[in-house]
Design a protein around this motif. Structure first.
Motif, PDB file in Angstrom:
ATOM      1  N   GLU B  69       0.838  -1.215   0.000  1.00 31.85           N
ATOM      2  CA  GLU B  69       0.000   0.000   0.000  1.00 31.85           C
ATOM      3  C   GLU B  69       0.869   1.260   0.000  1.00 31.85           C
ATOM      4  OE1 GLU B  69      -1.756  -2.125   2.870  1.00 31.85           O
ATOM      5  OE2 GLU B  69      -2.527  -3.173   1.111  1.00 31.85           O
ATOM      6  N   VAL B  70       1.889   1.240   0.844  1.00 32.28           N
ATOM      7  CA  VAL B  70       2.792   2.394   0.902  1.00 32.28           C
ATOM      8  C   VAL B  70       3.453   2.616  -0.465  1.00 32.28           C
ATOM      9  CG1 VAL B  70       4.900   3.288   1.982  1.00 32.28           C
ATOM     10  CG2 VAL B  70       3.184   2.105   3.373  1.00 32.28           C
ATOM     11  N   ALA B  71       3.826   1.520  -1.109  1.00 34.31           N
ATOM     12  CA  ALA B  71       4.505   1.638  -2.401  1.00 34.31           C
ATOM     13  C   ALA B  71       3.578   2.179  -3.489  1.00 34.31           C
ATOM     14  CB  ALA B  71       5.071   0.279  -2.815  1.00 34.31           C
ATOM     15  N   MET B  72       2.283   1.905  -3.368  1.00 34.07           N
ATOM     16  CA  MET B  72       1.352   2.333  -4.411  1.00 34.07           C
ATOM     17  C   MET B  72       0.971   3.811  -4.310  1.00 34.07           C
ATOM     18  SD  MET B  72      -1.349  -0.798  -5.164  1.00 34.07           S
ATOM     19  CE  MET B  72      -1.996  -1.007  -3.508  1.00 34.07           C
ATOM     20  N   VAL B  73       0.931   4.316  -3.069  1.00 30.93           N
ATOM     21  CA  VAL B  73       0.404   5.666  -2.846  1.00 30.93           C
ATOM     22  C   VAL B  73       0.940   6.737  -3.810  1.00 30.93           C
ATOM     23  CG1 VAL B  73       0.354   7.574  -1.178  1.00 30.93           C
ATOM     24  CG2 VAL B  73      -0.380   5.299  -0.484  1.00 30.93           C
ATOM     25  N   PRO B  74       2.275   6.778  -4.051  1.00 35.90           N
ATOM     26  CA  PRO B  74       2.770   7.870  -4.903  1.00 35.90           C
ATOM     27  C   PRO B  74       2.197   7.864  -6.324  1.00 35.90           C
ATOM     28  CG  PRO B  74       4.590   6.700  -3.838  1.00 35.90           C
ATOM     29  CD  PRO B  74       3.356   5.921  -3.555  1.00 35.90           C
ATOM     30  N   PHE B  75       1.603   6.746  -6.750  1.00 35.29           N
ATOM     31  CA  PHE B  75       1.166   6.641  -8.142  1.00 35.29           C
ATOM     32  C   PHE B  75      -0.341   6.755  -8.302  1.00 35.29           C
ATOM     33  CE2 PHE B  75       5.116   4.490  -7.441  1.00 35.29           C
ATOM     34  CZ  PHE B  75       5.908   5.226  -8.299  1.00 35.29           C
ATOM     35  N   GLN B  76      -1.015   6.877  -7.142  1.00 37.26           N
ATOM     36  CA  GLN B  76      -2.462   6.890  -7.190  1.00 37.26           C
ATOM     37  C   GLN B  76      -2.990   8.059  -8.024  1.00 37.26           C
ATOM     38  OE1 GLN B  76      -3.881   6.338  -3.121  1.00 37.26           O
ATOM     39  NE2 GLN B  76      -5.915   5.887  -3.955  1.00 37.26           N
ATOM     40  N   ALA B  77      -2.504   9.254  -7.713  1.00 38.61           N
ATOM     41  CA  ALA B  77      -3.053  10.443  -8.376  1.00 38.61           C
ATOM     42  C   ALA B  77      -2.863  10.381  -9.887  1.00 38.61           C
ATOM     43  CB  ALA B  77      -2.414  11.700  -7.800  1.00 38.61           C
ATOM     44  N   SER B  78      -1.658   9.992 -10.344  1.00 37.71           N
ATOM     45  CA  SER B  78      -1.437  10.078 -11.784  1.00 37.71           C
ATOM     46  C   SER B  78      -2.159   8.958 -12.534  1.00 37.71           C
ATOM     47  CB  SER B  78       0.053  10.136 -12.118  1.00 37.71           C
ATOM     48  OG  SER B  78       0.647   8.909 -11.846  1.00 37.71           O
ATOM     49  N   VAL B  79      -2.218   7.766 -11.955  1.00 41.70           N
ATOM     50  CA  VAL B  79      -2.953   6.683 -12.627  1.00 41.70           C
ATOM     51  C   VAL B  79      -4.449   7.006 -12.654  1.00 41.70           C
ATOM     52  CG1 VAL B  79      -3.559   4.217 -12.549  1.00 41.70           C
ATOM     53  CG2 VAL B  79      -1.205   4.929 -12.105  1.00 41.70           C
ATOM     54  N   ASP B  80      -4.963   7.514 -11.531  1.00 43.89           N
ATOM     55  CA  ASP B  80      -6.387   7.890 -11.500  1.00 43.89           C
ATOM     56  C   ASP B  80      -6.679   8.980 -12.533  1.00 43.89           C
ATOM     57  OD1 ASP B  80      -6.744   6.085  -9.498  1.00 43.89           O
ATOM     58  OD2 ASP B  80      -7.078   7.548  -7.896  1.00 43.89           O
ATOM     59  N   ALA B  81      -5.766   9.949 -12.626  1.00 47.00           N
ATOM     60  CA  ALA B  81      -5.967  11.039 -13.589  1.00 47.00           C
ATOM     61  C   ALA B  81      -5.991  10.477 -15.006  1.00 47.00           C
ATOM     62  CB  ALA B  81      -4.851  12.078 -13.448  1.00 47.00           C
ATOM     63  N   PHE B  82      -5.108   9.550 -15.278  1.00 53.55           N
ATOM     64  CA  PHE B  82      -5.105   8.927 -16.600  1.00 53.55           C
ATOM     65  C   PHE B  82      -6.464   8.281 -16.902  1.00 53.55           C
ATOM     66  CE2 PHE B  82      -4.742   5.035 -19.113  1.00 53.55           C
ATOM     67  CZ  PHE B  82      -4.389   5.591 -20.322  1.00 53.55           C
ATOM     68  N   HIS B  83      -6.974   7.532 -15.939  1.00 53.79           N
ATOM     69  CA  HIS B  83      -8.256   6.857 -16.169  1.00 53.79           C
ATOM     70  C   HIS B  83      -9.403   7.851 -16.285  1.00 53.79           C
ATOM     71  CE1 HIS B  83      -7.053   2.719 -16.195  1.00 53.79           C
ATOM     72  NE2 HIS B  83      -6.366   2.859 -15.084  1.00 53.79           N
ATOM     73  N   ASP B  84      -9.339   8.910 -15.516  1.00 49.48           N
ATOM     74  CA  ASP B  84     -10.409   9.906 -15.615  1.00 49.48           C
ATOM     75  C   ASP B  84     -10.408  10.580 -16.982  1.00 49.48           C
ATOM     76  OD1 ASP B  84     -11.317   9.310 -13.129  1.00 49.48           O
ATOM     77  OD2 ASP B  84     -10.264  10.943 -12.119  1.00 49.48           O
ATOM     78  N   ARG B  85      -9.217  10.765 -17.524  1.00 50.32           N
ATOM     79  CA  ARG B  85      -9.118  11.423 -18.820  1.00 50.32           C
ATOM     80  C   ARG B  85      -9.403  10.473 -19.975  1.00 50.32           C
ATOM     81  NH1 ARG B  85      -6.523  16.316 -18.908  1.00 50.32           N
ATOM     82  NH2 ARG B  85      -5.827  15.930 -21.019  1.00 50.32           N
ATOM     83  N   THR B  86      -9.459   9.195 -19.704  1.00 57.49           N
ATOM     84  CA  THR B  86      -9.686   8.214 -20.776  1.00 57.49           C
ATOM     85  C   THR B  86     -10.824   7.279 -20.386  1.00 57.49           C
ATOM     86  OG1 THR B  86      -8.031   6.744 -19.792  1.00 57.49           O
ATOM     87  CG2 THR B  86      -7.264   8.204 -21.540  1.00 57.49           C
ATOM     88  N   ARG B  87     -11.927   7.860 -20.021  1.00 60.94           N
ATOM     89  CA  ARG B  87     -13.095   7.090 -19.621  1.00 60.94           C
ATOM     90  C   ARG B  87     -13.797   6.604 -20.894  1.00 60.94           C
ATOM     91  NH1 ARG B  87     -15.312   7.674 -14.444  1.00 60.94           N
ATOM     92  NH2 ARG B  87     -14.269   9.644 -13.988  1.00 60.94           N
ATOM     93  N   PRO B  88     -13.906   5.295 -21.076  1.00 59.25           N
ATOM     94  CA  PRO B  88     -14.528   4.799 -22.312  1.00 59.25           C
ATOM     95  C   PRO B  88     -15.999   5.216 -22.386  1.00 59.25           C
ATOM     96  CG  PRO B  88     -13.399   3.038 -21.113  1.00 59.25           C
ATOM     97  CD  PRO B  88     -13.474   4.214 -20.197  1.00 59.25           C
ATOM     98  N   ALA B  89     -16.449   5.608 -23.581  1.00 54.73           N
ATOM     99  CA  ALA B  89     -17.837   6.024 -23.751  1.00 54.73           C
ATOM    100  C   ALA B  89     -18.750   4.814 -23.898  1.00 54.73           C
ATOM    101  CB  ALA B  89     -17.966   6.925 -24.972  1.00 54.73           C
ATOM    102  N   ASP B  90     -18.204   3.696 -24.295  1.00 51.89           N
ATOM    103  CA  ASP B  90     -19.013   2.482 -24.422  1.00 51.89           C
ATOM    104  C   ASP B  90     -18.109   1.254 -24.361  1.00 51.89           C
ATOM    105  OD1 ASP B  90     -17.752   2.372 -26.865  1.00 51.89           O
ATOM    106  OD2 ASP B  90     -19.535   2.853 -28.038  1.00 51.89           O
TER     107      ASP B  90
END
Lengths: 217, 217
Positions: B69-90
């Protein structure tokens, strides 16, 4: 196995398969709203267990010579309706939904399975939530509820709503599809299962689980 | 392994772990919108493979004495941002996203892994999408694209957008976190990997995969 028994089995397995597939999808989508990464991983692990159950039931259907997709179709509308009516408002409600509904489906399948053949009983044993995961879920719920009277009362209410919806949905299904009734009356023991008794049995098991959380069902 | 190498490894694995966990959640939520039950099960199977990879990387982190969990934290924001910006429409866009992004992450990890130790290379081999699943995904995409010019042009455009976002996100991460650069310059072979070369390598592999679908990257 008579053709009629085979038909009943396929219906039951179609329902189980669709219930498992949906539970997998809902649970893994809900995982994203977990308060910690640790919780996300835990809910993910539970979801993956549901998917494994879906595959187990699919294999069994294939052995019966049935197509899993065809077998699931009749149950899509009612299972989807159940999930739409019980959409968790947050992660705590997801956790409670997993706790209440997984266990209750397991109880229902166990009862229905008694009436059919031993291969099915074995299958049903294999698609129960593994005790270590069920324990983990219960442990996490206890933790979040401990000392939080407000959340406890909200989740107790939510638990009642979940069970109410599940029983209503089950009743509707029993009316629409003959197989539940047929399975229940084909119980090998002297007394066929009556709907009222089944309902009482499921409700009792649910109350016990809520008590284990320190909540009133 | 030097303490510095260990630190780099933990960073890389933290990124991989969070990418896998997120891919699992996104893919399994998207599965619900599949046009057929068969497709839902297929996308579910892919999602479960991602979760297995998450667990593999978690185990490796545990062996390094690191907390996942500690190792993942630094990457949460950027991976989430990537997914938010590439939300599939269908569903079609979900399928394409799985096809493009899984393969590209795999390529990136393979390149970064070269520079570190052999245990990591082995790990990276084990978290690649299994060829039979990748083949299934490609087959299904070919099917839906066949003879549908409108969908083909929409998904070609979507593929370009996905790659653009992924590269931008990678660049940002490279600036913010030192480990990518450090990993690249610690390549054991004579020539350290340059960002431009890495980008060209990833883009080339992506174009090849798009061509395999009959699309222009």
């Amino acid at each position: 196995m008579t053709p009629e028994q085979r038909r009943l089995l396929i219906e039951l397995c179609g329902m189980m398969a669709y219930a498992e597939l949906s539970a997998f999808e809902r649970m893994s989508s809900d995982a994203r709203f977990s308060p910690t990464l640790h919780d996300r991983a835990t809910l993910g692990r539970l979801a993956v267990a549901e998917f494994a159950h879906f595959e187990t039931v699919s294999d069994y259907l294939a052995q019966l010579g049935a197509d899993v997709e065809v077998a699931m179709v009749p149950f899509q509308a009612s299972v989807d309706a159940f999930h739409d009516r019980t959409r968790p408002a947050d992660w705590y409600e997801s956790l409670m939904k997993a706790y209440v509904i997984d266990a209750m489906s397991g109880d229902l399948f166990a009862v229905l399975g008694q009436s059919v053949d031993s291969a099915l009983q074995d299958l049903i044993g294999r698609v129960q939530v593994p005790p270590e995961l069920a324990g983990l879920l219960q442990g996490r719920l206890r933790e979040v509820l401990a000392g939080d009277a407000r959340l406890s009362s909200r989740l107790a209410l939510w638990g009642r709503r979940l069970v109410g919806e599940a029983l209503t949905q089950g009743q509707r299904l029993g009316r629409e599809r003959s197989f539940l009734g047929a399975l229940m009356s084909s119980a090998p023991e002297a007394e066929p299962l009556e709907p009222d008794k089944l309902r009482a049995h499921l409700t009792r098991a649910h109350s016990r689980r809520m008590n284990e959380l320190g909540l009133t069902a």
